[in-house]
Motif scaffolding. Structure first.
Motif, mmCIF file in Angstrom:
data_model
loop_
_atom_site.group_PDB
_atom_site.id
_atom_site.type_symbol
_atom_site.label_atom_id
_atom_site.label_comp_id
_atom_site.label_asym_id
_atom_site.label_seq_id
_atom_site.Cartn_x
_atom_site.Cartn_y
_atom_site.Cartn_z
ATOM 1 N N THR A 120 0.862 -1.142 -0.015
ATOM 2 C CA THR A 120 0.011 -0.071 0.114
ATOM 3 C C THR A 120 0.921 1.260 0.017
ATOM 4 O OG1 THR A 120 -1.878 1.003 1.087
ATOM 5 C CG2 THR A 120 -0.282 0.065 2.399
ATOM 6 N N GLY A 121 0.252 2.393 -0.149
ATOM 7 C CA GLY A 121 0.941 3.654 -0.048
ATOM 8 C C GLY A 121 0.244 4.762 0.678
ATOM 9 N N GLY A 122 -0.633 4.247 1.544
ATOM 10 C CA GLY A 122 -1.586 5.190 2.264
ATOM 11 C C GLY A 122 -2.471 6.031 1.318
ATOM 12 N N ARG A 123 -2.498 7.248 1.486
ATOM 13 C CA ARG A 123 -3.545 8.011 0.781
ATOM 14 C C ARG A 123 -3.008 7.994 -0.955
ATOM 15 N NH1 ARG A 123 -3.573 13.788 2.532
ATOM 16 N NH2 ARG A 123 -5.249 14.088 1.138
ATOM 17 N N HIS A 124 -1.779 7.799 -1.141
ATOM 18 C CA HIS A 124 -1.351 8.159 -2.457
ATOM 19 C C HIS A 124 -0.688 6.675 -2.828
ATOM 20 C CE1 HIS A 124 -2.472 12.059 -2.286
ATOM 21 N NE2 HIS A 124 -1.716 12.332 -1.349
ATOM 22 N N PHE A 125 -1.105 5.814 -3.529
ATOM 23 C CA PHE A 125 -0.486 4.531 -3.689
ATOM 24 C C PHE A 125 0.752 4.826 -4.501
ATOM 25 C CE2 PHE A 125 0.292 0.798 -6.310
ATOM 26 C CZ PHE A 125 0.254 -0.203 -5.136
ATOM 27 N N CYS A 126 0.839 5.219 -5.720
ATOM 28 C CA CYS A 126 2.131 5.451 -6.258
ATOM 29 C C CYS A 126 2.089 6.272 -7.677
ATOM 30 C CB CYS A 126 2.892 4.036 -6.473
ATOM 31 S SG CYS A 126 4.533 4.290 -7.282
ATOM 32 N N ALA A 127 2.854 7.435 -7.776
ATOM 33 C CA ALA A 127 2.665 8.330 -8.936
ATOM 34 C C ALA A 127 3.674 7.925 -9.986
ATOM 35 C CB ALA A 127 2.836 9.518 -8.467
ATOM 36 N N GLY A 128 3.956 6.692 -10.097
ATOM 37 C CA GLY A 128 5.014 6.282 -10.923
ATOM 38 C C GLY A 128 6.412 6.430 -10.852
ATOM 39 N N ALA A 129 7.392 6.713 -11.487
ATOM 40 C CA ALA A 129 8.795 6.549 -11.323
ATOM 41 C C ALA A 129 9.022 8.179 -11.428
ATOM 42 C CB ALA A 129 9.605 6.105 -12.379
ATOM 43 N N VAL A 130 10.222 8.380 -10.197
ATOM 44 C CA VAL A 130 10.394 9.860 -10.511
ATOM 45 C C VAL A 130 11.217 10.353 -11.602
ATOM 46 C CG1 VAL A 130 11.072 9.812 -7.730
ATOM 47 C CG2 VAL A 130 12.620 9.392 -9.260
ATOM 48 N N ARG A 131 10.758 11.629 -11.891
ATOM 49 C CA ARG A 131 11.119 11.905 -13.366
ATOM 50 C C ARG A 131 12.573 12.057 -13.653
ATOM 51 N NH1 ARG A 131 6.888 14.787 -15.905
ATOM 52 N NH2 ARG A 131 4.914 13.871 -15.301
ATOM 53 N N SER A 132 13.264 12.164 -12.471
ATOM 54 C CA SER A 132 14.870 12.272 -12.849
ATOM 55 C C SER A 132 15.330 10.874 -13.392
ATOM 56 C CB SER A 132 15.444 12.774 -11.561
ATOM 57 O OG SER A 132 15.307 11.525 -10.411
ATOM 58 N N VAL A 133 14.617 9.774 -12.984
ATOM 59 C CA VAL A 133 15.096 8.470 -13.453
ATOM 60 C C VAL A 133 14.907 8.525 -14.980
ATOM 61 C CG1 VAL A 133 14.849 5.836 -13.222
ATOM 62 C CG2 VAL A 133 14.853 7.333 -11.089
ATOM 63 N N LEU A 134 13.982 9.011 -15.092
ATOM 64 C CA LEU A 134 13.325 8.816 -16.788
ATOM 65 C C LEU A 134 14.346 9.776 -17.432
ATOM 66 C CD1 LEU A 134 9.411 8.566 -16.475
ATOM 67 C CD2 LEU A 134 11.280 6.722 -16.626
ATOM 68 N N ALA A 135 14.593 10.892 -16.912
ATOM 69 C CA ALA A 135 15.332 11.947 -17.667
ATOM 70 C C ALA A 135 16.464 11.498 -17.802
ATOM 71 C CB ALA A 135 15.184 13.313 -16.807
ATOM 72 N N ASP A 136 17.364 10.827 -16.719
ATOM 73 C CA ASP A 136 18.782 10.449 -16.975
ATOM 74 C C ASP A 136 18.878 9.081 -17.873
ATOM 75 O OD1 ASP A 136 19.396 12.243 -14.821
ATOM 76 O OD2 ASP A 136 19.391 10.568 -13.199
ATOM 77 N N THR A 137 17.838 8.281 -17.852
ATOM 78 C CA THR A 137 17.764 7.361 -19.058
ATOM 79 C C THR A 137 17.738 8.038 -20.399
ATOM 80 O OG1 THR A 137 16.751 5.894 -17.373
ATOM 81 C CG2 THR A 137 16.812 5.359 -19.548
ATOM 82 N N GLY A 138 16.956 9.130 -20.472
ATOM 83 C CA GLY A 138 16.548 9.658 -21.791
ATOM 84 C C GLY A 138 18.150 10.408 -22.217
#
Length: 245
Positions: free
Chosen positions: A53-71
């Motif tokens: 679980t994630g409490g009130r917010h389950f999971c908003a995906g991957a943090v953008r920096s991980v995707l940006a660094d990969t890009g």
């Protein structure tokens, strides 16, 4: 652990994503902690099920920096491995030898939706938001997203969400077969724990059950006669154990 909380209650390992300031978006560190928590549960013979679980917010995906660094350089070693670690958060949850339940409140987006779909069962809030979010930010889905959607909800749901970017709430997710049940926000985790607790009462049997379940319901399935043989050994084990008890 700093971004994942781990607790065992009545044979159920409760794994809670705990970075509410970013709505539990998966960082490399959080993904690693989630893997560690899952492996901790699997290695504990007293644990018979897992609730994520994630409490009130389950999971908003991957943090953008991980995707940006990969890009910037997709085959650079660190960037490649970091994205692989994020993938491992849900591939590990989906493969540990324990029944798994996702308790979803708030949004499950992108990699967060993958995490929810990787579990064996989903219990959701009526107001939960399930959405891919990949194409909406200009990238192709990852982590086997289409396969997960198709495995749980079928081709039509996979097309609607993964291809066309549709979003569904908890009630619609249940209607589509993407989740088992929808409840009010405050009841989601308790209901998920109650479901998990039933199978967790017998951890050894729970582990046998989930192995057979996944083998027989894997994409493509197995024929009935093969399923009979697959179930024969664990059923004989359970009968002998019951006799000796």
């Amino acid at each position: 652990m700093t971004e994942v909380r781990y607790d065992v209650r009545g044979g159920v390992a409760l794994i809670t994503l705990d970075a509410p300031d970013r709505r539990n978006a998966l960082s490399v560190e959080m993904a690693g902690e989630l893997v560690d928590a899952a492996r901790t549960a699997e290695s504990d013979d007293a644990v018979g099920a897992v609730v994520v679980t994630g409490g009130r917010h389950f999971c908003a995906g991957a943090v953008r920096s991980v995707l940006a660094d990969t890009g910037r350089d997709p085959v650079e070693d660190e960037a490649y491995r970091n994205l692989e670690t994020v993938y491992s958060a849900f591939t590990t949850i989906g493969s540990i030898g324990l029944p798994t339940v996702a308790a979803v409140r708030g949004a499950a987006v992108g990699a967060g939706l993958n995490l929810a779909l990787a579990t064996d069962l989903r219990v959701v809030s009526r107001t939960a938001r399930l959405l891919p979010g990949f194409a909406q930010i200009g990238i192709h889905p990852g982590g086997g997203h289409f396969t997960l959607l198709n495995r749980v909800g079928g081709r039509e749901a996979a097309a609607a969400l993964g291809l066309f970017g549709e979003e569904v709430d908890g009630d619609r997710a249940v209607a589509l077969g993407l989740a088992w049940a929808a409840y009010d926000d405050d009841d989601v985790e308790a209901q998920a724990m109650a479901i998990a607790s039933r199978v967790a009462k017998d951890p050894a049997l729970a582990r046998r059950l989930v192995t057979s379940f996944r083998r027989e319901t894997a994409p493509g399935g197995v024929s009935w006669d093969v399923a009979v043989e697959l179930e024969r050994s664990p059923q004989m084990w359970s009968l002998r154990r019951k006799h000796d008890a």
